[in-house]
Scaffold this active site. Structure first.
Site, PDB file in Angstrom:
ATOM      1  N   LYS A  56      52.033  12.906  80.501  1.00  0.00           N
ATOM      2  CA  LYS A  56      53.256  12.402  81.244  1.00  0.00           C
ATOM      3  C   LYS A  56      53.726  11.537  81.366  1.00  0.00           C
ATOM      4  O   LYS A  56      53.457  10.006  80.998  1.00  0.00           O
ATOM      5  CB  LYS A  56      52.150  11.991  82.675  1.00  0.00           C
ATOM      6  CG  LYS A  56      51.655  13.089  83.880  1.00  0.00           C
ATOM      7  CD  LYS A  56      50.574  12.727  84.826  1.00  0.00           C
ATOM      8  CE  LYS A  56      49.284  14.152  85.033  1.00  0.00           C
ATOM      9  NZ  LYS A  56      49.052  12.995  86.836  1.00  0.00           N
TER      10      LYS A  56
ATOM     11  N   VAL B  54      47.270   3.935  76.324  1.00  0.00           N
ATOM     12  CA  VAL B  54      48.688   4.134  76.344  1.00  0.00           C
ATOM     13  C   VAL B  54      48.784   3.887  77.910  1.00  0.00           C
ATOM     14  O   VAL B  54      48.086   4.663  79.135  1.00  0.00           O
ATOM     15  CB  VAL B  54      49.170   5.147  76.192  1.00  0.00           C
ATOM     16  CG1 VAL B  54      50.664   4.853  76.339  1.00  0.00           C
ATOM     17  CG2 VAL B  54      48.434   5.247  74.510  1.00  0.00           C
TER      18      VAL B  54
ATOM     19  N   LYS C 247      56.832   8.711  88.166  1.00  0.00           N
ATOM     20  CA  LYS C 247      55.904   7.968  88.813  1.00  0.00           C
ATOM     21  C   LYS C 247      55.678   6.421  88.445  1.00  0.00           C
ATOM     22  O   LYS C 247      54.877   5.350  88.790  1.00  0.00           O
ATOM     23  CB  LYS C 247      54.572   8.511  89.986  1.00  0.00           C
ATOM     24  CG  LYS C 247      53.479   9.153  88.703  1.00  0.00           C
ATOM     25  CD  LYS C 247      52.888   8.512  88.399  1.00  0.00           C
ATOM     26  CE  LYS C 247      51.366   9.184  87.570  1.00  0.00           C
ATOM     27  NZ  LYS C 247      51.438   9.768  86.200  1.00  0.00           N
TER      28      LYS C 247
ATOM     29  N   ARG D 265      41.569  13.996  65.206  1.00  0.00           N
ATOM     30  CA  ARG D 265      42.393  13.866  63.809  1.00  0.00           C
ATOM     31  C   ARG D 265      42.142  13.754  63.076  1.00  0.00           C
ATOM     32  O   ARG D 265      42.468  13.582  61.649  1.00  0.00           O
ATOM     33  CB  ARG D 265      43.503  12.155  64.627  1.00  0.00           C
ATOM     34  CG  ARG D 265      44.678  12.075  65.498  1.00  0.00           C
ATOM     35  CD  ARG D 265      45.280  11.146  66.161  1.00  0.00           C
ATOM     36  NE  ARG D 265      44.046  10.515  66.443  1.00  0.00           N
ATOM     37  CZ  ARG D 265      44.110   9.464  68.043  1.00  0.00           C
ATOM     38  NH1 ARG D 265      45.099   9.033  67.551  1.00  0.00           N
ATOM     39  NH2 ARG D 265      43.197   8.575  68.188  1.00  0.00           N
TER      40      ARG D 265
ATOM     41  N   SER E 254      44.130   3.323  87.633  1.00  0.00           N
ATOM     42  CA  SER E 254      45.331   3.755  87.244  1.00  0.00           C
ATOM     43  C   SER E 254      45.644   3.146  85.782  1.00  0.00           C
ATOM     44  O   SER E 254      45.864   1.594  86.670  1.00  0.00           O
ATOM     45  CB  SER E 254      46.616   3.757  88.004  1.00  0.00           C
ATOM     46  OG  SER E 254      47.970   3.300  87.360  1.00  0.00           O
ATOM     47  N   ARG E 255      46.392   2.838  85.177  1.00  0.00           N
ATOM     48  CA  ARG E 255      46.991   1.806  84.170  1.00  0.00           C
ATOM     49  C   ARG E 255      47.906   1.711  84.509  1.00  0.00           C
ATOM     50  O   ARG E 255      47.212   0.138  83.973  1.00  0.00           O
ATOM     51  CB  ARG E 255      46.531   2.643  82.261  1.00  0.00           C
ATOM     52  CG  ARG E 255      45.070   3.099  82.196  1.00  0.00           C
ATOM     53  CD  ARG E 255      45.297   3.700  80.088  1.00  0.00           C
ATOM     54  NE  ARG E 255      46.190   4.928  80.760  1.00  0.00           N
ATOM     55  CZ  ARG E 255      45.526   6.494  80.527  1.00  0.00           C
ATOM     56  NH1 ARG E 255      44.008   6.431  80.709  1.00  0.00           N
ATOM     57  NH2 ARG E 255      46.116   7.673  80.586  1.00  0.00           N
ATOM     58  N   ASN E 256      48.119   1.856  84.478  1.00  0.00           N
ATOM     59  CA  ASN E 256      50.183   2.019  85.002  1.00  0.00           C
ATOM     60  C   ASN E 256      50.205   0.733  85.969  1.00  0.00           C
ATOM     61  O   ASN E 256      50.555  -0.437  85.771  1.00  0.00           O
ATOM     62  CB  ASN E 256      50.489   2.662  85.248  1.00  0.00           C
ATOM     63  CG  ASN E 256      50.927   4.192  84.125  1.00  0.00           C
ATOM     64  OD1 ASN E 256      51.380   3.371  83.309  1.00  0.00           O
ATOM     65  ND2 ASN E 256      50.802   4.261  83.966  1.00  0.00           N
TER      66      ASN E 256
ATOM     67  N   THR F 168      41.040  10.289  77.507  1.00  0.00           N
ATOM     68  CA  THR F 168      40.422  10.610  77.933  1.00  0.00           C
ATOM     69  C   THR F 168      40.556  11.908  79.482  1.00  0.00           C
ATOM     70  O   THR F 168      40.104  12.775  79.621  1.00  0.00           O
ATOM     71  CB  THR F 168      40.978   9.163  79.530  1.00  0.00           C
ATOM     72  OG1 THR F 168      40.518   8.442  78.589  1.00  0.00           O
ATOM     73  CG2 THR F 168      39.633   9.101  80.748  1.00  0.00           C
TER      74      THR F 168
END
Lengths: 332, 332
Positions: A106, A280, A192, A32, A255-257, A11
């Site tokens: 990150k 991920v 973070k 890839r 936010s995925r996290n 993304t």
């Protein structure tokens, strides 16, 4: 003229490619496989990660190293941190001698605890490694792809390289600041995500904005302590790549996290949450790497410790919260 | 045994009264008139500012100074900053000699630019003024009234008084930290409202979480500069009473100051927005007072300046944003 190669069809990689090509910079995304390159080219967009954002005519996709890298003045790695080293090894021999390698990743390498600049200095010749830059800041990709305004930081030991990246990425809606604190900018962007996981837990438990703001405050203090012990400038953690990124990540529905934390608060199993996601969640690996760093450096990180036990040791979320809230408050 | 008087039937005053009385502390709210006291007592709740939160049996409301203050060990002022001095004058002669005066007001006196502790030291005898405490932190009142967890800071030059307030207010869901930086805690709570106004503008313009996080980061740096010039400890601005309060206020749908900004972004007239509100938006007065402070102390405050011109000089919001975003980014 700058010509940019972007390694990674993530993304964030796709967003940077769109931003640059809209800005008039010729960009090639390195996919890839031939199938992936073909699929993206035919669709004219990244249907999996950024559906609806059409590729401009000066944005190309290829799976051939030479096509992407041969004339690149900047090579941006926008890949998950756990495959950063593998990708570096892959492109290494195709990087032009004068190119700048820019990490847009990150996270920390879980197995070694290394930052991406450390991986670069292990894998690339010194001449390339010296020009290494890292990009980090409050940069939720989807907002940037939509053209909403954002700011970011590019850090390098080479001021010329940082300015080159700044000039290339800068646009009326994307403000790029330079900084010489590579360690701080890398750690700010990675650490973070630990606090974002906890903020998601707070949201999932319905604790409200007071509790989340207090948690973020304690969280920033905790990751700043680790960063400073690792050689970062504390001012970086008070800036866009620290506080700024923390606030954006902990606030956003995107936010995925933060999402992972929210799901954990429902009592779901960490492995099950992670395997159900197409993207991920870097914070999971980063929590493990940061805990090891903190032990090596002798830094007390209660939030990181408890988060680690929730993710890897089966600690129940409610128990984790009561351990953190049970610490007696004294002086601030 | 502590007995608490609360001056002010505001949302925050009522919330503190509920929190204390639920905690087993006898509380009396001092209303401005017999009618108001009667209305609150009869309703058994504050229907205007906190409907649905029933008063426990040990919470009383009176308009008589002696009834409220005679046996009070702590007198909490939870009134708008522009009427703080008037309220102090009103209760002054009824304050017990050994009582602690606690300000729960987050603002500056516009006419003089004074902090509440300065108003207290001008209005009260030294013996009372020396025990003055201020309460501030990420404390959206409605969340606390609902029993959601929160943390706060009480600051005083008298450590004994701070600990007395801490012990009285502390509950399983309300964590109270002490601090000796009165200036920092007062300014953190007041100045963050300037940044909340701008965050509301950012929200109103649909700029997203990246832009708002970047703005909050720059905003915290700006108000910290002023605070430090005024004698505050920079660590206070990185703590709950600075960063914590800023994040909660700029994030929440409940914040009045953020709301004002959101309405200004629609092109509404500042006076019209303010006069349509039942509650006071402290940030408007604070912006004017902070601008004067910054001029006296020689501190550059671009966000505060532009906000002042939007509020008081008819500057259009879009023009304000383009002035702020037009500053060239260089090094962070």
């Amino acid at each position: 003229l700058n010509r940019v190669a972007i390694v990674g069809t993530t993304t964030w990689g796709t967003t940077l490619a769109l931003n640059l090509s809209r800005n008039g910079v010729p960009v090639t995304i390195l996919a890839r496989s031939q199938e992936e390159a073909q699929q993206l080219t035919t669709a004219g967009e990244n249907s999996r990660f950024l559906p609806g954002a059409a590729f401009p005519p000066n944005l190309f996709v290829t799976h051939q190293l030479t096509d992407a890298l041969e004339k690149a003045s900047i090579a941006i790695l926008a890949v998950p941190s756990q495959s950063f080293r593998k990708n570096l090894k892959w492109i290494k021999d195709s990087l032009p001698a004068e190119s700048v390698v820019l990490s847009a990743t990150k996270g920390l390498e879980m197995e070694t605890g290394r930052r991406m600049s450390q991986v670069v200095s292990e894998e690339l010749p010194d001449k390339l490694s010296r020009r290494y830059c890292v990009l980090s800041g409050p940069n939720l990709a989807k907002e940037i792809a939509e053209g909403k305004p954002a700011s970011t930081v590019v850090a390098s030991r080479s001021p010329e390289s940082a300015v080159q990246v700044q000039k290339t990425l800068m646009s009326p809606t994307f403000r790029v600041y330079t900084n010489n604190d590579v360690v701080g900018v890398e750690l700010g962007g990675a650490l973070k995500n630990i606090i974002a996981l906890g903020s998601g837990i707070s949201d999932g438990l319905g604790y409200g904005d007071n509790a989340k703001a207090a948690f973020m405050t304690r969280g920033l203090a905790e990751i700043t302590r680790l960063g400073v012990a690792a050689g970062a400038n504390p001012a970086t953690f008070a800036g866009l790549a620290g506080l700024g990124d923390l606030v954006a990540t902990c606030s956003s529905r995107l936010s995925r996290n933060r999402y992972v934390g929210e799901e954990l608060a429902k009592g779901r199993d960490p492995q099950e949450v992670l395997s159900s996601m197409d993207n991920v969640a870097e914070g999971v690996y980063t929590t493990a790497a940061a805990l090891r760093m903190s032990q090596n450096l002798g830094i007390d990180m209660p939030i990181t410790q408890v988060t680690y036990r929730v993710l890897f040791k089966g600690l129940a979320v409610k128990q984790a919260v009561s351990e953190l809230m049970g610490r007696p408050p004294t002086t601030e």
